[in-house]
Scaffold this motif. Structure first.
Motif, PDB file in Angstrom:
ATOM      1  N   HIS A   1     -73.846  19.476 -24.792  1.00 33.76           N
ATOM      2  CA  HIS A   1     -72.544  20.078 -25.075  1.00 33.76           C
ATOM      3  C   HIS A   1     -72.190  21.218 -24.133  1.00 33.76           C
ATOM      4  CE1 HIS A   1     -75.521  22.492 -27.186  1.00 33.76           C
ATOM      5  NE2 HIS A   1     -74.659  23.488 -27.211  1.00 33.76           N
ATOM      6  N   THR A   2     -73.157  21.697 -23.340  1.00 29.57           N
ATOM      7  CA  THR A   2     -72.864  22.778 -22.393  1.00 29.57           C
ATOM      8  C   THR A   2     -72.882  22.307 -20.944  1.00 29.57           C
ATOM      9  OG1 THR A   2     -75.200  23.433 -22.336  1.00 29.57           O
ATOM     10  CG2 THR A   2     -73.787  24.526 -23.958  1.00 29.57           C
TER      11      THR A   2
ATOM     12  N   GLU B   1     -70.747   4.929 -27.178  1.00 22.47           N
ATOM     13  CA  GLU B   1     -71.141   6.279 -26.782  1.00 22.47           C
ATOM     14  C   GLU B   1     -72.553   6.556 -27.284  1.00 22.47           C
ATOM     15  OE1 GLU B   1     -69.761  10.289 -28.417  1.00 22.47           O
ATOM     16  OE2 GLU B   1     -68.445  10.042 -26.677  1.00 22.47           O
ATOM     17  N   PRO B   2     -73.558   6.009 -26.594  1.00 21.15           N
ATOM     18  CA  PRO B   2     -74.938   6.245 -27.035  1.00 21.15           C
ATOM     19  C   PRO B   2     -75.356   7.691 -26.806  1.00 21.15           C
ATOM     20  CG  PRO B   2     -74.899   5.093 -24.938  1.00 21.15           C
ATOM     21  CD  PRO B   2     -73.476   5.163 -25.397  1.00 21.15           C
ATOM     22  N   ARG B   3     -76.337   8.118 -27.571  1.00 25.23           N
ATOM     23  CA  ARG B   3     -76.861   9.472 -27.457  1.00 25.23           C
ATOM     24  C   ARG B   3     -78.380   9.432 -27.578  1.00 25.23           C
ATOM     25  NH1 ARG B   3     -72.877  12.514 -31.854  1.00 25.23           N
ATOM     26  NH2 ARG B   3     -70.911  11.626 -31.098  1.00 25.23           N
TER      27      ARG B   3
ATOM     28  N   ARG C   1     -82.487  18.385 -40.298  1.00 23.85           N
ATOM     29  CA  ARG C   1     -81.545  17.337 -39.890  1.00 23.85           C
ATOM     30  C   ARG C   1     -80.543  17.804 -38.837  1.00 23.85           C
ATOM     31  NH1 ARG C   1     -78.757  14.414 -44.689  1.00 23.85           N
ATOM     32  NH2 ARG C   1     -78.267  16.554 -45.307  1.00 23.85           N
ATOM     33  N   GLU C   2     -80.738  18.992 -38.272  1.00 20.59           N
ATOM     34  CA  GLU C   2     -79.903  19.410 -37.152  1.00 20.59           C
ATOM     35  C   GLU C   2     -80.401  18.729 -35.883  1.00 20.59           C
ATOM     36  OE1 GLU C   2     -79.100  23.514 -36.626  1.00 20.59           O
ATOM     37  OE2 GLU C   2     -79.085  23.961 -38.768  1.00 20.59           O
ATOM     38  N   LEU C   3     -79.467  18.360 -35.018  1.00 20.70           N
ATOM     39  CA  LEU C   3     -79.807  17.597 -33.829  1.00 20.70           C
ATOM     40  C   LEU C   3     -79.296  18.284 -32.565  1.00 20.70           C
ATOM     41  CD1 LEU C   3     -78.860  13.989 -35.039  1.00 20.70           C
ATOM     42  CD2 LEU C   3     -81.134  15.037 -35.020  1.00 20.70           C
ATOM     43  N   TYR C   4     -80.112  18.214 -31.527  1.00 18.16           N
ATOM     44  CA  TYR C   4     -79.678  18.571 -30.177  1.00 18.16           C
ATOM     45  C   TYR C   4     -79.471  17.248 -29.449  1.00 18.16           C
ATOM     46  CZ  TYR C   4     -80.079  20.063 -25.280  1.00 18.16           C
ATOM     47  OH  TYR C   4     -79.859  20.271 -23.934  1.00 18.16           O
ATOM     48  N   GLN C   5     -78.228  16.968 -29.056  1.00 20.06           N
ATOM     49  CA  GLN C   5     -77.888  15.638 -28.569  1.00 20.06           C
ATOM     50  C   GLN C   5     -77.366  15.674 -27.138  1.00 20.06           C
ATOM     51  OE1 GLN C   5     -76.610  12.697 -31.633  1.00 20.06           O
ATOM     52  NE2 GLN C   5     -75.398  14.409 -32.385  1.00 20.06           N
ATOM     53  N   LEU C   6     -77.693  14.624 -26.409  1.00 18.35           N
ATOM     54  CA  LEU C   6     -77.132  14.384 -25.085  1.00 18.35           C
ATOM     55  C   LEU C   6     -76.389  13.053 -25.129  1.00 18.35           C
ATOM     56  CD1 LEU C   6     -79.562  16.401 -24.495  1.00 18.35           C
ATOM     57  CD2 LEU C   6     -79.571  15.421 -22.198  1.00 18.35           C
ATOM     58  N   ARG C   7     -75.192  13.050 -24.579  1.00 18.94           N
ATOM     59  CA  ARG C   7     -74.374  11.845 -24.554  1.00 18.94           C
ATOM     60  C   ARG C   7     -74.415  11.206 -23.178  1.00 18.94           C
ATOM     61  NH1 ARG C   7     -72.134  15.602 -27.838  1.00 18.94           N
ATOM     62  NH2 ARG C   7     -71.242  14.919 -29.828  1.00 18.94           N
ATOM     63  N   LYS C   8     -74.334   9.893 -23.170  1.00 21.21           N
ATOM     64  CA  LYS C   8     -74.298   9.176 -21.891  1.00 21.21           C
ATOM     65  C   LYS C   8     -73.002   9.531 -21.177  1.00 21.21           C
ATOM     66  CE  LYS C   8     -75.819   6.069 -18.912  1.00 21.21           C
ATOM     67  NZ  LYS C   8     -75.920   4.630 -19.249  1.00 21.21           N
TER      68      LYS C   8
END
Length: 303
Positions: free
Chosen positions: A203-204, A276-278, A289-296
């Motif tokens: 997200h950054t 939109e896979p992550r 259940r908090e997630l740090y996510q990266l998107r393709k």
């Protein structure tokens, strides 16, 4: 017919606008309840958010929210439904009850038009959202107006009984649909090694770049420690290393392992959708259940 009996029949047929208001408010509250149930069912078919909702806090907020919904339903009924029913009664004396009942949505739309378009003009709102809102509001208020126009004893009880049954039935059958798979619950996409190749962005704007030959380059990707939360600022890590993909026994058990010197990441899970896979990691303690996510990344991303 005797004059006395005729007057009695006329009085029985006289509309109670107090009951119209009550039924309209009840219908409005039931519409909100039904919408809430449908939204909750829909959420179960979608990928989880980065930060899971606090259902306890949401449930606590529903108590005062119920009163607010009732007040809003009362005001809308008073301003739009009641005048629409009164106008339809006047119209019914000329064209008949059936035609007047059919004209209720047109009357509601006409009553809604001035405030909706005044608000839209003042805020320079786009035409399409305004039209959609106008249509949705017309449909919602027209349902209350049409039901409230019905005559007969016990109308309020019947609306409460059948409306409550509709809301409860939607929740029950929706839950059964999720359990049995008729309404497919969310599950991660199966990405495979080929889909991993390319850049993945958080997200950054920090990135992981995978290549088809098993190499990976990290640029500022966060390394979370136990106890971190979504509001914390973990250190970023950069470097070059290798990656492997493990398909697991089902979509939920897919894992991506990275070996980058100096970057101590646990294995990454797979989420998102096929479009939109992550890849993600859990943040915080067990059960957070908090997630740090990266998107393709795609062309034009991130925005």
């Amino acid at each position: 017919m005797e004059p006395g009996r005729h007057r009695g029949a006329s009085m029985r047929q006289k509309r109670s606008y107090g009951r119209v208001l009550l039924v309209s408010v009840l219908v409005g509250c039931l519409e909100v309840a039904l919408t809430t149930v449908v939204v909750l069912l829909y959420v179960r078919t979608q990928p989880p958010p980065d930060t899971p909702p606090d259902w306890g806090r949401i449930a606590a907020a529903l108590v005062p929210l119920t009163g607010i919904v009732a007040v809003v339903a009362f005001l809308l009924s008073l301003l739009f439904v009641l005048p629409a029913v009164a106008l339809s009664d006047l119209l019914g004396r000329r064209v008949g009850e059936r035609a007047a009942w059919c004209c209720v949505p047109l009357l509601v739309a006409a009553l809604l038009a001035p405030p909706v378009w005044a608000f839209a003009s003042y805020n320079d709102a786009r035409t399409r959202p305004v039209l959609l809102f106008w249509a949705a509001a017309t449909a919602s208020l027209s349902a209350g107006a049409r039901i409230a126009r019905l005559r007969g004893e016990g109308l309020t009880r019947r609306v409460a009984r059948w409306g409550g049954a509709l809301v409860a039935g939607t929740g029950l059958f929706g839950t059964l649909g999720l359990v049995t798979g008729v309404l497919p619950p969310y599950e991660p996409p199966v990405i495979g090694p080929a889909a991993l190749a390319g850049a993945w962005v958080d997200h950054t704007g920090n990135t992981l770049t995978f290549t088809a030959d098993g190499r990976v380059t990290a640029s500022g990707v966060a390394v979370h420690s136990p106890g971190d939360t979504s509001g914390s600022t973990p250190p970023g890590c950069s470097g070059t290393g290798t990656w492997t993909y493990e398909p697991g026994r089902d979509p939920w058990s897919q894992r991506v392992r990275l070996d980058v010197p100096g970057c101590d990441w646990p294995e990454w899970g797979v989420g998102g959708t096929g479009r939109e896979p992550r890849i993600h990691q859990s943040v915080g303690g067990p059960g957070s259940r908090e997630l740090y996510q990266l998107r393709k990344a795609t062309s034009g991303w991130p925005r």
